[in-house]
Design an enzyme around this catalytic site. Structure first.
Site, PDB file in Angstrom:
ATOM      1  N   TYR A 109       0.828  -1.212   0.000  1.00 30.84           N
ATOM      2  CA  TYR A 109       0.000   0.000   0.000  1.00 30.84           C
ATOM      3  C   TYR A 109       0.865   1.266   0.000  1.00 30.84           C
ATOM      4  O   TYR A 109       1.922   1.299   0.637  1.00 30.84           O
ATOM      5  CB  TYR A 109      -0.892   0.019   1.244  1.00 30.84           C
ATOM      6  CG  TYR A 109      -1.773   1.240   1.263  1.00 30.84           C
ATOM      7  CD1 TYR A 109      -2.960   1.244   0.545  1.00 30.84           C
ATOM      8  CD2 TYR A 109      -1.390   2.406   1.918  1.00 30.84           C
ATOM      9  CE1 TYR A 109      -3.752   2.368   0.496  1.00 30.84           C
ATOM     10  CE2 TYR A 109      -2.176   3.537   1.881  1.00 30.84           C
ATOM     11  CZ  TYR A 109      -3.361   3.512   1.168  1.00 30.84           C
ATOM     12  OH  TYR A 109      -4.130   4.642   1.114  1.00 30.84           O
ATOM     13  N   TRP A 111       1.232   5.716  -1.630  1.00 31.85           N
ATOM     14  CA  TRP A 111       0.963   6.710  -2.670  1.00 31.85           C
ATOM     15  C   TRP A 111       2.049   6.799  -3.729  1.00 31.85           C
ATOM     16  O   TRP A 111       1.828   7.383  -4.776  1.00 31.85           O
ATOM     17  CB  TRP A 111       0.751   8.086  -2.021  1.00 31.85           C
ATOM     18  CG  TRP A 111      -0.679   8.339  -1.716  1.00 31.85           C
ATOM     19  CD1 TRP A 111      -1.503   7.547  -0.984  1.00 31.85           C
ATOM     20  CD2 TRP A 111      -1.469   9.469  -2.138  1.00 31.85           C
ATOM     21  NE1 TRP A 111      -2.755   8.103  -0.907  1.00 31.85           N
ATOM     22  CE2 TRP A 111      -2.757   9.298  -1.607  1.00 31.85           C
ATOM     23  CE3 TRP A 111      -1.201  10.613  -2.885  1.00 31.85           C
ATOM     24  CZ2 TRP A 111      -3.792  10.209  -1.816  1.00 31.85           C
ATOM     25  CZ3 TRP A 111      -2.222  11.523  -3.092  1.00 31.85           C
ATOM     26  CH2 TRP A 111      -3.506  11.313  -2.569  1.00 31.85           C
TER      27      TRP A 111
HETATM   28  N1  LIG Z   1      -2.463   8.174  12.339  1.00 30.47           N
HETATM   29  C1  LIG Z   1      -2.811   8.249  11.072  1.00 30.47           C
HETATM   30  N2  LIG Z   1      -2.213   7.470  10.170  1.00 30.47           N
HETATM   31  C2  LIG Z   1      -2.547   7.538   8.872  1.00 30.47           C
HETATM   32  C3  LIG Z   1      -3.536   8.454   8.432  1.00 30.47           C
HETATM   33  C4  LIG Z   1      -4.177   9.271   9.407  1.00 30.47           C
HETATM   34  O1  LIG Z   1      -5.087  10.071   9.089  1.00 30.47           O
HETATM   35  N3  LIG Z   1      -3.779   9.145  10.706  1.00 30.47           N
HETATM   36  N4  LIG Z   1      -3.849   8.531   7.103  1.00 30.47           N
HETATM   37  C5  LIG Z   1      -3.633   7.360   6.309  1.00 30.47           C
HETATM   38  C6  LIG Z   1      -3.784   7.644   4.893  1.00 30.47           C
HETATM   39  S1  LIG Z   1      -5.248   8.401   4.425  1.00 30.47           S
HETATM   40  C7  LIG Z   1      -2.854   7.308   3.967  1.00 30.47           C
HETATM   41  S2  LIG Z   1      -3.239   7.481   2.300  1.00 30.47           S
HETATM   42  C8  LIG Z   1      -1.563   6.703   4.351  1.00 30.47           C
HETATM   43  C9  LIG Z   1      -0.390   7.173   3.480  1.00 30.47           C
HETATM   44  O2  LIG Z   1       0.662   6.290   3.590  1.00 30.47           O
HETATM   45  P1  LIG Z   1       1.747   6.130   2.440  1.00 30.47           P
HETATM   46  O3  LIG Z   1       1.138   6.351   1.104  1.00 30.47           O
HETATM   47  O4  LIG Z   1       2.442   4.840   2.654  1.00 30.47           O
HETATM   48  O5  LIG Z   1       2.715   7.344   2.781  1.00 30.47           O
HETATM   49  P2  LIG Z   1       3.799   8.082   1.897  1.00 30.47           P
HETATM   50  O6  LIG Z   1       4.659   8.839   2.843  1.00 30.47           O
HETATM   51  O7  LIG Z   1       3.151   8.834   0.806  1.00 30.47           O
HETATM   52  O8  LIG Z   1       4.643   6.878   1.319  1.00 30.47           O
HETATM   53  C10 LIG Z   1       4.991   6.755  -0.012  1.00 30.47           C
HETATM   54  C11 LIG Z   1       6.407   6.202  -0.077  1.00 30.47           C
HETATM   55  O9  LIG Z   1       6.708   5.877  -1.422  1.00 30.47           O
HETATM   56  C12 LIG Z   1       8.001   6.360  -1.741  1.00 30.47           C
HETATM   57  N5  LIG Z   1       8.004   6.606  -3.201  1.00 30.47           N
HETATM   58  C13 LIG Z   1       7.550   7.677  -3.864  1.00 30.47           C
HETATM   59  N6  LIG Z   1       7.690   7.515  -5.188  1.00 30.47           N
HETATM   60  C14 LIG Z   1       8.241   6.293  -5.377  1.00 30.47           C
HETATM   61  C15 LIG Z   1       8.625   5.563  -6.535  1.00 30.47           C
HETATM   62  O10 LIG Z   1       8.497   6.006  -7.684  1.00 30.47           O
HETATM   63  N7  LIG Z   1       9.149   4.324  -6.319  1.00 30.47           N
HETATM   64  C16 LIG Z   1       9.330   3.798  -5.088  1.00 30.47           C
HETATM   65  N8  LIG Z   1       9.842   2.574  -4.992  1.00 30.47           N
HETATM   66  N9  LIG Z   1       8.984   4.487  -3.972  1.00 30.47           N
HETATM   67  C17 LIG Z   1       8.443   5.714  -4.115  1.00 30.47           C
HETATM   68  C18 LIG Z   1       8.164   7.608  -0.913  1.00 30.47           C
HETATM   69  O11 LIG Z   1       9.536   7.913  -0.729  1.00 30.47           O
HETATM   70  C19 LIG Z   1       7.446   7.216   0.376  1.00 30.47           C
HETATM   71  O12 LIG Z   1       8.318   6.619   1.292  1.00 30.47           O
HETATM   72  O13 LIG Z   1      -1.284   6.989   5.727  1.00 30.47           O
HETATM   73  C20 LIG Z   1      -2.346   6.581   6.591  1.00 30.47           C
HETATM   74  N10 LIG Z   1      -1.932   6.732   7.976  1.00 30.47           N
HETATM   75  N1  LIG Z   2      -1.174  18.519   2.615  1.00 26.79           N
HETATM   76  C1  LIG Z   2      -1.652  17.276   2.557  1.00 26.79           C
HETATM   77  N2  LIG Z   2      -2.853  17.041   1.987  1.00 26.79           N
HETATM   78  C2  LIG Z   2      -3.354  15.768   1.945  1.00 26.79           C
HETATM   79  C3  LIG Z   2      -2.613  14.672   2.425  1.00 26.79           C
HETATM   80  C4  LIG Z   2      -1.346  14.955   3.038  1.00 26.79           C
HETATM   81  O1  LIG Z   2      -0.649  14.039   3.517  1.00 26.79           O
HETATM   82  N3  LIG Z   2      -0.902  16.246   3.073  1.00 26.79           N
HETATM   83  N4  LIG Z   2      -3.130  13.391   2.332  1.00 26.79           N
HETATM   84  C5  LIG Z   2      -4.192  13.163   1.364  1.00 26.79           C
HETATM   85  C6  LIG Z   2      -4.881  11.914   1.655  1.00 26.79           C
HETATM   86  S1  LIG Z   2      -4.084  10.468   1.290  1.00 26.79           S
HETATM   87  C7  LIG Z   2      -6.134  11.848   2.142  1.00 26.79           C
HETATM   88  S2  LIG Z   2      -6.871  10.329   2.373  1.00 26.79           S
HETATM   89  C8  LIG Z   2      -6.894  13.041   2.483  1.00 26.79           C
HETATM   90  C9  LIG Z   2      -7.557  12.849   3.843  1.00 26.79           C
HETATM   91  O2  LIG Z   2      -8.534  13.773   4.079  1.00 26.79           O
HETATM   92  P1  LIG Z   2      -9.253  13.759   5.518  1.00 26.79           P
HETATM   93  O3  LIG Z   2      -9.437  12.376   5.983  1.00 26.79           O
HETATM   94  O4  LIG Z   2     -10.442  14.590   5.414  1.00 26.79           O
HETATM   95  O5  LIG Z   2      -8.098  14.464   6.358  1.00 26.79           O
HETATM   96  P2  LIG Z   2      -7.703  14.673   7.874  1.00 26.79           P
HETATM   97  O6  LIG Z   2      -6.692  15.766   7.821  1.00 26.79           O
HETATM   98  O7  LIG Z   2      -7.335  13.397   8.525  1.00 26.79           O
HETATM   99  O8  LIG Z   2      -9.005  15.206   8.597  1.00 26.79           O
HETATM  100  C10 LIG Z   2      -9.789  16.256   8.079  1.00 26.79           C
HETATM  101  C11 LIG Z   2     -10.367  17.046   9.200  1.00 26.79           C
HETATM  102  O9  LIG Z   2     -11.251  16.244   9.976  1.00 26.79           O
HETATM  103  C12 LIG Z   2     -11.134  16.616  11.347  1.00 26.79           C
HETATM  104  N5  LIG Z   2     -11.567  15.506  12.196  1.00 26.79           N
HETATM  105  C13 LIG Z   2     -10.836  14.461  12.657  1.00 26.79           C
HETATM  106  N6  LIG Z   2     -11.599  13.641  13.408  1.00 26.79           N
HETATM  107  C14 LIG Z   2     -12.834  14.186  13.433  1.00 26.79           C
HETATM  108  C15 LIG Z   2     -14.080  13.808  14.037  1.00 26.79           C
HETATM  109  O10 LIG Z   2     -14.220  12.799  14.705  1.00 26.79           O
HETATM  110  N7  LIG Z   2     -15.154  14.632  13.815  1.00 26.79           N
HETATM  111  C16 LIG Z   2     -15.064  15.761  13.066  1.00 26.79           C
HETATM  112  N8  LIG Z   2     -16.153  16.479  12.876  1.00 26.79           N
HETATM  113  N9  LIG Z   2     -13.903  16.146  12.509  1.00 26.79           N
HETATM  114  C17 LIG Z   2     -12.813  15.366  12.677  1.00 26.79           C
HETATM  115  C18 LIG Z   2      -9.678  16.925  11.498  1.00 26.79           C
HETATM  116  O11 LIG Z   2      -9.478  17.809  12.557  1.00 26.79           O
HETATM  117  C19 LIG Z   2      -9.309  17.543  10.151  1.00 26.79           C
HETATM  118  O12 LIG Z   2      -9.345  18.937  10.202  1.00 26.79           O
HETATM  119  O13 LIG Z   2      -6.026  14.169   2.526  1.00 26.79           O
HETATM  120  C20 LIG Z   2      -5.215  14.292   1.355  1.00 26.79           C
HETATM  121  N10 LIG Z   2      -4.588  15.581   1.380  1.00 26.79           N
HETATM  122 MO   LIG Z   3      -5.208   8.674   2.127  1.00 31.57          MO
END
Ligand SMILES: Nc1nc2c(c(=O)[nH]1)N[C@H]1C(S)=C(S)[C@@H](COP(=O)(O)OP(=O)(O)OC[C@H]3O[C@@H](n4cnc5c(=O)[nH]c(N)nc54)[C@H](O)[C@@H]3O)O[C@H]1N2
Ligand SMILES: Nc1nc2c(c(=O)[nH]1)N[C@H]1C(S)=C(S)[C@@H](COP(=O)(O)OP(=O)(O)OC[C@H]3O[C@@H](n4cnc5c(=O)[nH]c(N)nc54)[C@H](O)[C@@H]3O)O[C@H]1N2
Ligand SMILES: [Mo]
Length: 760
Positions: A109, A111
């Site tokens: 998994y 991005w």
């Molecule tokens: N506590 C908490 N944890 C969360 C979340 C949260 O809200 N709270 N959000 C979750 C969500 S929504 C997401 S999507 C995940 C994200 O989790 P990830 O998608 O696993 O996070 P990234 O840091 O984007 O990791 C991408 C990795 O791919 C590497 N990479 C980039 N390009 C390439 C490439 O071309 N080739 C190779 N081999 N590697 C590459 C980058 O260096 C990086 O280390 O985290 C989740 N974890």
């Molecule tokens: N800059 C930046 N942008 C991103 C990403 C990133 O890593 N960096 N990640 C991308 C990815 S993979 C994803 S999946 C999306 C995720 O998008 P979201 O899941 O919407 O992102 P979060 O920042 O986890 O939370 C959004 C808001 O929800 C609020 N929130 C948290 N828990 C609760 C709750 O129980 N109730 C209510 N009402 N509000 C709550 C948080 O305070 C936050 O302001 O963002 C994307 N955009």
């Molecule tokens: Mo995500």
């Protein structure tokens, strides 16, 4: 003379300019982007480049004696590519022969980078599909609960994300916009596969200019930047469903409530109402019932319900709400409430799931399929819901439930990751480290010496997007981008495709994997295949050579303002939803048939595993929100100057309400220790009145920096709970987490996450 090419990243499109005199090209945001982000401009900064993996490397203890215990602690030995690929191919062959392909986990998994060809997961999956398959992972950390629930009751999440009512329609018709969880601009910097024109800031301001009443409900008040007028209703984390039910109860008893839309466009309302009124369980879900759960005064809820009936109302929920215990419920309750208001499919009314989660939602750019690198077919049936990674490694053979089915965890011997960082994304990292010690071999393809690389046995260095040729495209972002190689490859890094082609050669499957094509042949092939599909939609794209030469195809001439569910509203028989009944399912026979305690047949309030109303809150009285970081994408580019500039004395900032800080003797900028029974981390205190009392916010993405069970850098995933949102989805429930905070007394350990690795 400057020579300009383009590059795409998840956070924007860049113009790459090379002057006559400089070797290093300059990155600028796309000129047409009205609100570019700062995130990607540091991609080539020395602080980032200095952490690149230069050569293949093997962990000392694995090389010498195949030990599994030294992962994350031992130094690495650099080796040549031939030796590294021989080692990996040897392990793949050994595990396949002894245990079969179902002992290989390549779910991988993450991005990775934008770019349709060099998409690390697609490359990895195709490689394994040509040698008999692999254990895959399904759904996402982003939308674990939402992706499983929504197809049963309304529409699958990909369709839903791409069909949100566009911003201009909202500005014109909506008069009340209510969001649970804000519309965070920080998140809208991003769109998966490449944001184009950043439109959300202007979208929000257009609502404000049009005089739309905006109400933001949730624990955080600084995530809806639409000017002074935004009303913030503080609500305890993870209690949104209770508030939505109370709103529904008030609507039901309002004389203006009209069943018309319910009768024509939904099924199951009459199975839901007895629960809402308390007829079935003795508890009426009134505003007074919800108040002690949510902390929202009953009168506020009643007034808001009345306003929803009197206005053209758009209801929104952020994705964060479903990244939590019983994460299905807030989405289901929101759809139910919107159906009761009867405005779904009317311009500017209805519901949204994730305005602001990415730039995509609310886009008016035309929807066409993009080019894809074909992955082939996976002969192995075994899979896991992606967030059940540690469960799989710790509990081979044990049963789990998912989307109504009964399954068992496979017995994994070899883990192969490319393009994701499990030591960023997974919950309860101390538990993950125990799980990570179980497989016999772990191979990681990475660009940087981050925690994923440091916890591998064999590390294969991958190129970055600026070092290769690719095609950029993202759904409804309005562009095709010719991503031309802009800089020479650093060190001995190789493209993921080339790495895997080297393995395929050793395993005798080179032809099946690469089909005799090189990089540019593949780009031409996937573009040309896609061009034919797009032509069927009446859009003529130039031929590949013309596209490659012009660098950018702008699709904005095909823009079409969009209204979610308008066709379904106009004629539900002719335009049914893809649910079992073709209608919105306020009660789902199918889900009820799964007989799950934690996800019955209609929206319900269930207490979260951890929350401020729970007994555990006596010892751990702060609810931790680990949201997405403003200055990076997840863990990507954390070493960049822009990300570092957001830290507090080199650590991630934990935002606390000033009253909570004062009660603990914590001052602005102090180093604090956040802890619970799962782990501890250090962070820098930020006093912020926009965080409600009892809540702490520590954004994700600080590179994991363990010292025993302590993380020194501020990574919230040493604290979060690793438990499936429900037996329906098994989604990530990161936002369900209680902690306590105290000032760190004594010597402060230095952060080591950005130190170069020890190479033997
Ligand atoms: N506590 C908490 N944890 C969360 C979340 C949260 O809200 N709270 N959000 C979750 C969500 S929504 C997401 S999507 C995940 C994200 O989790 P990830 O998608 O696993 O996070 P990234 O840091 O984007 O990791 C991408 C990795 O791919 C590497 N990479 C980039 N390009 C390439 C490439 O071309 N080739 C190779 N081999 N590697 C590459 C980058 O260096 C990086 O280390 O985290 C989740 N974890
Ligand atoms: N800059 C930046 N942008 C991103 C990403 C990133 O890593 N960096 N990640 C991308 C990815 S993979 C994803 S999946 C999306 C995720 O998008 P979201 O899941 O919407 O992102 P979060 O920042 O986890 O939370 C959004 C808001 O929800 C609020 N929130 C948290 N828990 C609760 C709750 O129980 N109730 C209510 N009402 N509000 C709550 C948080 O305070 C936050 O302001 O963002 C994307 N955009
Ligand atoms: Mo995500």
């Amino acid at each position: 003379m400057t020579d300009r090419t383009y590059s795409a990243a998840h956070w924007g499109i860049y113009e790459v300019e090379r002057g006559d005199r400089t070797d290093q090209p300059v990155l600028r945001p796309l000129r047409a982007d009205p609100d570019p982000t700062r995130i990607g401009l540091d991609q080539l900064a020395p602080e980032v480049a200095g952490l690149r993996i230069a050569r293949p490397a093997v962990r000392r203890g694995w090389l010498d004696g195949r030990n599994r215990t030294g992962r994350g602690d031992e130094p690495f030995v650099e080796v040549g590519w031939d030796e590294a690929l021989d080692l990996v191919a040897g392990e793949i062959a050994r595990v396949r022969a002894d245990h079969g392909n179902a002992a290989i986990f390549a779910g991988s998994y993450g991005w990775a980078s934008a770019g349709r060809f060099h998409h690390a997961q697609s490359q990895l999956h195709r490689f394994y599909n040509t040698i008999g398959g692999y254990v895959r992972s399904v759904d996402s950390y982003s939308l674990g609960a939402g992706r499983v629930l929504m197809p049963h009751i309304a529409a699958d999440m990909d369709t839903s994300n791409a069909s949100h009512t566009s911003w201009p329609v909202l500005a014109e018709h909506c008069t009340l916009f209510v969001s649970f969880g804000g519309v965070p601009l920080k998140n809208a910097q991003v769109s998966s596969s490449g944001a184009g024109r950043h439109r959300v800031r202007d979208g929000l301001h257009s609502l404000a200019r049009a005089g739309v009443r905006i109400v933001n409900i949730g624990p955080v008040g600084d995530n809806f930047e639409a000017g002074e007028g935004v009303e913030w209703v503080p609500l305890r984390p993870n209690t949104d469903t209770a508030m939505m039910l109370a709103l529904a109860h008030a609507v039901l008893h309002d004389p203006r409530f009209d069943r018309g839309f319910i009768d024509s466009h939904t099924v199951g309302f009459d199975r839901f109402v007895p629960y809402l009124t308390g007829q079935s369980d003795g508890v009426a879900k009134t505003a007074e019932w919800a108040e002690p759960i949510t902390g929202v005064p009953a009168q506020v809820t009643r007034d808001l319900a009345a306003a929803m009936l009197a206005n053209r109302t758009m209801l929104n929920a952020s994705w964060a709400l479903q990244r939590a215990a019983h994460g299905e419920q807030p989405f289901w309750a929101l759809v139910t409430l919107a159906a009761m208001l009867g405005q779904i499919g009317l311009p500017g009314g209805g519901y949204g799931l994730g305005y602001g989660a990415m730039n995509l939602m609310g886009s008016a750019h035309v929807k066409i399929p993009g080019p894809v690198f074909p992955q082939g077919r996976n002969p192995v049936a075994d899979f896991i819901p992606c967030a059940r990674l540690a469960d799989m490694l710790l509990h081979p053979g044990e049963p789990f439930r998912y989307n109504g089915g009964h399954y068992r965890y496979p017995d994994i011997r070899l883990v192969h990751w490319a393009g994701g960082n499990p030591f960023h994304h997974h919950q309860d990292l101390n538990r993950l480290r125990r799980a990570w010690a179980r497989p016999e071999t772990i191979v990681v393809q990475e660009q940087y010496w981050n925690a994923a690389a440091r916890h591998a046995d064999i590390v294969l260095p991958a190129t970055i997007a600026l070092e290769r040729n690719d095609i950029g495209f993202a759904t409804r972002e309005g562009y095709y981008i010719a991503m031309k190689q802009a800089v020479p490859v650093q060190g001995e890094a190789r493209d993921d495709h080339v790495i895997l082609a080297g393995l395929a050669e050793r395993l005798g499957t080179a032809q099946a994997f690469a089909e005799g094509r090189g990089e540019m042949d593949w780009l031409r092939h996937i573009y040309t295949t896609n061009r034919a599909a797009v032509a069927a939609q009446g859009i003529d794209l130039p031929e590949f050579d013309a596209f490659w030469q012009q660098g950018l195809i702008d699709l904005s001439t095909h823009d079409e303002p969009f209204d979610m569910h308008a066709a379904f509203r106009a004629d539900p028989q002719a335009n049914p939803l893809r649910t079992p009944s073709g209608k919105l399912e306020l009660f789902s026979e199918r889900i009820a048939g799964f007989a799950l305690d934690d996800c019955p047949g209609h929206a319900v309030w269930r207490e979260p595993f951890e929350w401020l109303g729970a007994p555990q809150a006596r010892h751990h009285p702060l609810h931790l929100i680990s949201d997405q970081p403003a200055r990076r994408l997840h863990s990507q580019l954390d070493p960049s100057p822009w990300s570092r500039a957001g830290k507090v004395h080199g650590r991630e900032g934990v935002h606390l309400n000033p009253a909570d800080a004062a009660a603990r003797g914590i001052g602005e900028g102090d180093v604090v220790e956040l802890f619970n029974d799962r782990g501890r981390c250090l962070a820098g205190a930020v006093l912020n009145p926009a965080i409600m009392p009892g809540v702490a916010r520590l954004s994700t993405g600080a590179w994991y920096d363990p010292d025993g069970d302590l993380d020194r850098h501020g990574n919230p995933n040493v604290l979060t709970l690793d438990r499936g949102a429900s037996a329906l989805s098994q989604g990530c429930s990161a936002h369900t987490c209680l902690i306590e905070a105290r000032r760190w007394e004594g010597d402060v350990p230095p952060v080591r996450a950005f130190d170069p690795p020890i190479l033997g």
